[in-house]
Design a protein around this motif. Sequence first.
Motif, PDB file in Angstrom:
ATOM      1  N   LEU A 175       1.589  -1.238  -5.211  1.00 49.50           N
ATOM      2  CA  LEU A 175       3.019  -1.022  -5.091  1.00 49.50           C
ATOM      3  C   LEU A 175       3.604  -0.907  -6.494  1.00 49.50           C
ATOM      4  O   LEU A 175       3.313  -1.722  -7.368  1.00 49.50           O
ATOM      5  CB  LEU A 175       3.659  -2.182  -4.329  1.00 49.50           C
ATOM      6  CG  LEU A 175       5.031  -1.956  -3.757  1.00 49.50           C
ATOM      7  CD1 LEU A 175       5.064  -0.738  -2.830  1.00 49.50           C
ATOM      8  CD2 LEU A 175       5.499  -3.180  -2.995  1.00 49.50           C
ATOM      9  N   ALA A 176       4.399   0.138  -6.737  1.00 48.10           N
ATOM     10  CA  ALA A 176       5.004   0.365  -8.051  1.00 48.10           C
ATOM     11  C   ALA A 176       6.512   0.526  -7.895  1.00 48.10           C
ATOM     12  O   ALA A 176       6.984   1.055  -6.890  1.00 48.10           O
ATOM     13  CB  ALA A 176       4.410   1.623  -8.686  1.00 48.10           C
TER      14      ALA A 176
ATOM     15  N   LEU B  76      -2.808   7.238   1.087  1.00 45.32           N
ATOM     16  CA  LEU B  76      -1.616   6.445   0.794  1.00 45.32           C
ATOM     17  C   LEU B  76      -0.715   6.315   2.030  1.00 45.32           C
ATOM     18  O   LEU B  76      -0.136   5.256   2.273  1.00 45.32           O
ATOM     19  CB  LEU B  76      -0.839   7.049  -0.377  1.00 45.32           C
ATOM     20  CG  LEU B  76      -1.479   6.862  -1.755  1.00 45.32           C
ATOM     21  CD1 LEU B  76      -0.749   7.699  -2.803  1.00 45.32           C
ATOM     22  CD2 LEU B  76      -1.529   5.390  -2.156  1.00 45.32           C
ATOM     23  N   GLN B  77      -0.616   7.378   2.836  1.00 44.49           N
ATOM     24  CA  GLN B  77       0.176   7.299   4.065  1.00 44.49           C
ATOM     25  C   GLN B  77      -0.441   6.297   5.037  1.00 44.49           C
ATOM     26  O   GLN B  77       0.278   5.519   5.682  1.00 44.49           O
ATOM     27  CB  GLN B  77       0.304   8.683   4.705  1.00 44.49           C
ATOM     28  CG  GLN B  77       1.214   9.597   3.918  1.00 44.49           C
ATOM     29  CD  GLN B  77       1.174  11.038   4.402  1.00 44.49           C
ATOM     30  OE1 GLN B  77       0.346  11.430   5.208  1.00 44.49           O
ATOM     31  NE2 GLN B  77       2.092  11.845   3.879  1.00 44.49           N
TER      32      GLN B  77
ATOM     33  N   GLY C 194       3.024  -1.755   7.025  1.00 46.01           N
ATOM     34  CA  GLY C 194       4.327  -1.862   7.667  1.00 46.01           C
ATOM     35  C   GLY C 194       5.475  -1.355   6.820  1.00 46.01           C
ATOM     36  O   GLY C 194       6.625  -1.728   7.034  1.00 46.01           O
ATOM     37  N   LEU C 195       5.171  -0.512   5.861  1.00 41.93           N
ATOM     38  CA  LEU C 195       6.216   0.098   5.046  1.00 41.93           C
ATOM     39  C   LEU C 195       6.696   1.361   5.745  1.00 41.93           C
ATOM     40  O   LEU C 195       6.086   1.826   6.697  1.00 41.93           O
ATOM     41  CB  LEU C 195       5.672   0.431   3.649  1.00 41.93           C
ATOM     42  CG  LEU C 195       5.166  -0.768   2.846  1.00 41.93           C
ATOM     43  CD1 LEU C 195       4.423  -0.309   1.609  1.00 41.93           C
ATOM     44  CD2 LEU C 195       6.318  -1.687   2.473  1.00 41.93           C
ATOM     45  N   ALA C 196       7.781   1.931   5.269  1.00 37.05           N
ATOM     46  CA  ALA C 196       8.349   3.119   5.905  1.00 37.05           C
ATOM     47  C   ALA C 196       8.569   4.216   4.879  1.00 37.05           C
ATOM     48  O   ALA C 196       8.596   3.965   3.675  1.00 37.05           O
ATOM     49  CB  ALA C 196       9.677   2.765   6.572  1.00 37.05           C
TER      50      ALA C 196
ATOM     51  N   SER D 289       9.898   2.782   1.547  1.00 34.44           N
ATOM     52  CA  SER D 289      11.049   1.903   1.695  1.00 34.44           C
ATOM     53  C   SER D 289      10.526   0.520   2.029  1.00 34.44           C
ATOM     54  O   SER D 289       9.724   0.360   2.940  1.00 34.44           O
ATOM     55  CB  SER D 289      11.950   2.420   2.818  1.00 34.44           C
ATOM     56  OG  SER D 289      13.025   1.545   3.012  1.00 34.44           O
ATOM     57  N   GLN D 290      10.972  -0.473   1.277  1.00 34.43           N
ATOM     58  CA  GLN D 290      10.543  -1.845   1.532  1.00 34.43           C
ATOM     59  C   GLN D 290      11.640  -2.677   2.143  1.00 34.43           C
ATOM     60  O   GLN D 290      11.367  -3.648   2.829  1.00 34.43           O
ATOM     61  CB  GLN D 290      10.158  -2.528   0.215  1.00 34.43           C
ATOM     62  CG  GLN D 290       9.051  -1.869  -0.521  1.00 34.43           C
ATOM     63  CD  GLN D 290       8.772  -2.676  -1.764  1.00 34.43           C
ATOM     64  OE1 GLN D 290       8.105  -3.696  -1.677  1.00 34.43           O
ATOM     65  NE2 GLN D 290       9.280  -2.240  -2.890  1.00 34.43           N
TER      66      GLN D 290
END
Length: 145
Positions: free
Chosen positions: A5-6, A102-103, A110-112, A139-140
């Motif tokens: 995560l960046a 990555l998708q 559970g990220l969007a 989106s977190q």
Amino acid sequence: MTAMLAEHPPRRLAGLAWEGTYAEAAAGAVRRLMEELESKLGERPETLWGVSWEDRPDGFRHFVGVESEEAVPGLESLDLPALSSLSADHAGGDATGVYGELQATRDARGLARRPGGPDMLDEHRRDGSPPMRAHLVVSQRDSDR
């Protein structure tokens, strides 16, 4: 592949825009856009940023640029907001596979997808090994959704 995560600060890019099909991109359209930008700049910068929006069924929009706080004659400006991404190194060239991974990682965590795009950032590094870092914008927070 190790996805991390960046966090990306807001940045302004100066560069060139392109819109076309996936087939055109695979045939070298994005690579030619990068070469055109380098020609206009007169050199290959340390880092080129590619920004993609997958907002049409048969293709996408792409912007390639360099960080620049000031307008650069002959180039378009693009202001990016602060973004979060899942990131992974890539050897360069066709990044379809790494973005697919990555998708899958995004979905498993559970990220969007961040609404409104952009969807992807490509960080092309002259002195980096590997030469490209792929960033899938996510989106977190509930406030991003």
